[in-house]
Write an enzyme that holds these catalytic residues in place. Structure first.
Site, PDB file in Angstrom:
ATOM      1  N   GLY A  51       2.809   2.291  10.826  1.00  0.00           N
ATOM      2  CA  GLY A  51       3.455   3.693  10.702  1.00  0.00           C
ATOM      3  C   GLY A  51       4.295   3.645  12.267  1.00  0.00           C
ATOM      4  O   GLY A  51       5.070   4.485  11.605  1.00  0.00           O
ATOM      5  N   GLU A  73      -5.599  -4.987  10.738  1.00  0.00           N
ATOM      6  CA  GLU A  73      -4.579  -3.446  10.973  1.00  0.00           C
ATOM      7  C   GLU A  73      -4.869  -2.639  11.923  1.00  0.00           C
ATOM      8  O   GLU A  73      -5.259  -1.816  11.811  1.00  0.00           O
ATOM      9  CB  GLU A  73      -4.158  -2.305   9.815  1.00  0.00           C
ATOM     10  CG  GLU A  73      -3.903  -3.375   8.625  1.00  0.00           C
ATOM     11  CD  GLU A  73      -3.921  -2.381   7.127  1.00  0.00           C
ATOM     12  OE1 GLU A  73      -2.643  -2.569   6.967  1.00  0.00           O
ATOM     13  OE2 GLU A  73      -4.202  -1.389   7.208  1.00  0.00           O
ATOM     14  N   ASN A 109       0.816  -1.248   0.185  1.00  0.00           N
ATOM     15  CA  ASN A 109       0.227  -0.465  -0.187  1.00  0.00           C
ATOM     16  C   ASN A 109       1.149   1.101  -0.226  1.00  0.00           C
ATOM     17  O   ASN A 109       1.568   1.360   1.085  1.00  0.00           O
ATOM     18  CB  ASN A 109      -1.194  -0.472   1.573  1.00  0.00           C
ATOM     19  CG  ASN A 109      -1.830   1.061   1.481  1.00  0.00           C
ATOM     20  OD1 ASN A 109      -1.661   1.800   0.635  1.00  0.00           O
ATOM     21  ND2 ASN A 109      -2.587   1.451   2.818  1.00  0.00           N
ATOM     22  N   GLU A 153      -6.859   5.271   7.677  1.00  0.00           N
ATOM     23  CA  GLU A 153      -6.441   6.295   7.753  1.00  0.00           C
ATOM     24  C   GLU A 153      -8.049   6.757   6.994  1.00  0.00           C
ATOM     25  O   GLU A 153      -8.670   8.410   7.302  1.00  0.00           O
ATOM     26  CB  GLU A 153      -5.464   6.394   6.742  1.00  0.00           C
ATOM     27  CG  GLU A 153      -4.445   5.550   7.427  1.00  0.00           C
ATOM     28  CD  GLU A 153      -3.046   5.539   6.879  1.00  0.00           C
ATOM     29  OE1 GLU A 153      -3.135   5.465   5.774  1.00  0.00           O
ATOM     30  OE2 GLU A 153      -2.192   5.215   7.595  1.00  0.00           O
ATOM     31  N   SER A 213       3.012  -1.661  10.507  1.00  0.00           N
ATOM     32  CA  SER A 213       4.920  -2.663  10.733  1.00  0.00           C
ATOM     33  C   SER A 213       5.479  -3.343  10.172  1.00  0.00           C
ATOM     34  O   SER A 213       6.648  -3.809  10.829  1.00  0.00           O
ATOM     35  CB  SER A 213       5.150  -2.023  12.069  1.00  0.00           C
ATOM     36  OG  SER A 213       4.898  -0.748  12.577  1.00  0.00           O
ATOM     37  N   LYS A 229      -0.257   4.159  -0.393  1.00  0.00           N
ATOM     38  CA  LYS A 229      -0.644   5.532   0.170  1.00  0.00           C
ATOM     39  C   LYS A 229      -0.574   6.777  -0.776  1.00  0.00           C
ATOM     40  O   LYS A 229      -0.687   6.232  -1.626  1.00  0.00           O
ATOM     41  CB  LYS A 229      -0.572   5.641   1.778  1.00  0.00           C
ATOM     42  CG  LYS A 229       0.042   4.389   2.324  1.00  0.00           C
ATOM     43  CD  LYS A 229       0.283   5.154   3.704  1.00  0.00           C
ATOM     44  CE  LYS A 229      -0.093   3.284   4.588  1.00  0.00           C
ATOM     45  NZ  LYS A 229      -0.156   3.780   6.035  1.00  0.00           N
ATOM     46  N   HIS A 278      -9.284   1.553   4.906  1.00  0.00           N
ATOM     47  CA  HIS A 278      -8.111   1.335   5.375  1.00  0.00           C
ATOM     48  C   HIS A 278      -8.297   2.595   7.109  1.00  0.00           C
ATOM     49  O   HIS A 278      -9.342   3.327   7.054  1.00  0.00           O
ATOM     50  CB  HIS A 278      -7.249   1.997   4.836  1.00  0.00           C
ATOM     51  CG  HIS A 278      -6.032   1.707   5.213  1.00  0.00           C
ATOM     52  ND1 HIS A 278      -5.376   2.879   6.368  1.00  0.00           N
ATOM     53  CD2 HIS A 278      -4.623   0.861   5.232  1.00  0.00           C
ATOM     54  CE1 HIS A 278      -4.344   2.721   6.541  1.00  0.00           C
ATOM     55  NE2 HIS A 278      -3.956   1.783   6.110  1.00  0.00           N
TER      56      HIS A 278
HETATM   57  P1  PGA Z   1       2.956  -0.019   7.378  1.00  0.00           P
HETATM   58  O1  PGA Z   1       1.230   0.631   6.932  1.00  0.00           O
HETATM   59  O2  PGA Z   1       3.278  -1.348   6.567  1.00  0.00           O
HETATM   60  O3  PGA Z   1       3.674   1.466   7.142  1.00  0.00           O
HETATM   61  O4  PGA Z   1       2.922  -0.144   9.028  1.00  0.00           O
HETATM   62  C1  PGA Z   1       0.961  -0.684   7.108  1.00  0.00           C
HETATM   63  C2  PGA Z   1      -0.668  -0.213   5.935  1.00  0.00           C
HETATM   64  O5  PGA Z   1      -1.553   0.543   6.545  1.00  0.00           O
HETATM   65  O6  PGA Z   1      -1.604  -0.958   5.413  1.00  0.00           O
END
Ligand code: PGA
Length: 269
Positions: free
Chosen positions: A190, A184, A30, A116, A229, A32, A114
């Site tokens: 992140g 997640e 992803n 976010e 992560s 983003k 997601h």
């Molecule tokens: P990350 O994000 O691997 O940077 O923690 C995962 C995600 O939000 O899909």
């Protein structure tokens, strides 16, 4: 519960619910809101690195602006996805993108719900379910994201929160072919932090039970990805856990070298 005890408990749960542990893994990247034309070079590098067919399915979700060009780079090597879609196929929705448009640009999947999107765009479970249906209408696989916040975990509510999100976000007629679930934990995205192996195993077993309860026996074959992560240094450990059927990778998917290492840790089942 220790990691081993959790694995044993999950095995028992899977024995009860079915095949969740034997599914071909899906490693999804992803990007983003990252990626300019110059970053297509990473996709070329990814393609070169995947020349020997990987043991798992590989998907990259670049920003929509790169999708059509990414499709050129990806051809025959890996699949592409969008990061969100509108529930409608077309219309006066300035700035939005439909599942049909993603498909037209070369996508075969789309991430919906997601954290976010839930956090910064106020998406609720019913919005996510509508987006999953839109994905299917367009012929895309929906990767439906769920996950608890840190406060919810600290309050001991991680399992009911995720169970509730499954009930609200996963339409009852989902199939293993058109849907994957990404667990997640919001606090792991992140941050470099991940849940313990025992917590991942316990949560994936819980999600499996909820999905089978909701969809019936076909829920046994719906892939449950872990996200938050995931990086080269922890991918193998996470991907070897029971009922982890792949990973949704953010930051570490931006560089082909890192992402290839994670893909290399994926299992054929
Ligand atoms: P990350 O994000 O691997 O940077 O923690 C995962 C995600 O939000 O899909």
């Amino acid at each position: 519960m220790s990691g081993q005890a959790a694995q044993a408990a999950a095995k028992k749960a899977c024995g009860e619910t079915g095949r969740g542990m034997n599914l071909r893994q899906l490693i999804a990247g992803n990007w983003k809101m990252n990626g300019l034309a110059a970053d297509l070079a990473e996709l070329e590098a990814l393609k070169r690195g995947l020349a020997m067919a990987p043991a798992c399915d590989v998907l990259v979700c670049p920003p929509a602006s790169l999708l059509a060009r990414a499709a050129e780079a990806a051809k025959g090597a890996f699949a592409l996805g969008g990061q969100d879609c509108h529930a409608e196929a077309r219309g006066a929705f300035t700035g939005d993108i439909s599942a049909e448009m993603l498909k037209d640009a070369g996508a075969s999947a789309v991430i919906v719900g997601h954290s976010e999107r839930r956090q910064f765009h106020g998406e609720r479970d019913q919005d996510v379910a509508a987006k999953a249906r839109a994905a299917w209408r367009a012929g895309l696989m929906a990767i439906i994201c769920i996950g608890e916040t840190e406060a919810e975990r600290d309050a001991g509510n991680a399992h009911p929160v995720c169970g509730g999100q499954i009930g609200g976000s996963v339409p009852k007629d989902a199939t293993a072919a058109n849907t994957a679930i990404a667990y997640e934990p919001v606090w792991a995205i992140g941050t470099g932090r991940t849940p313990s192996e025992a917590d991942v195993v316990a949560m994936h077993a819980h999600i499996r039970r909820c999905v089978v309860e909701r969809l019936g026996p076909i829920g046994r074959d719906v892939r449950i990805l872990y996200g938050g992560s995931v990086k080269p240094s922890n991918a193998r450990a996470i991907l070897s856990l029971d009922d982890v059927n792949g990973a949704l990778v953010g930051g570490a998917s931006l560089k082909a070298r890192d992402f290839l290492e994670i893909v290399g840790a994926g299992m054929p089942h």
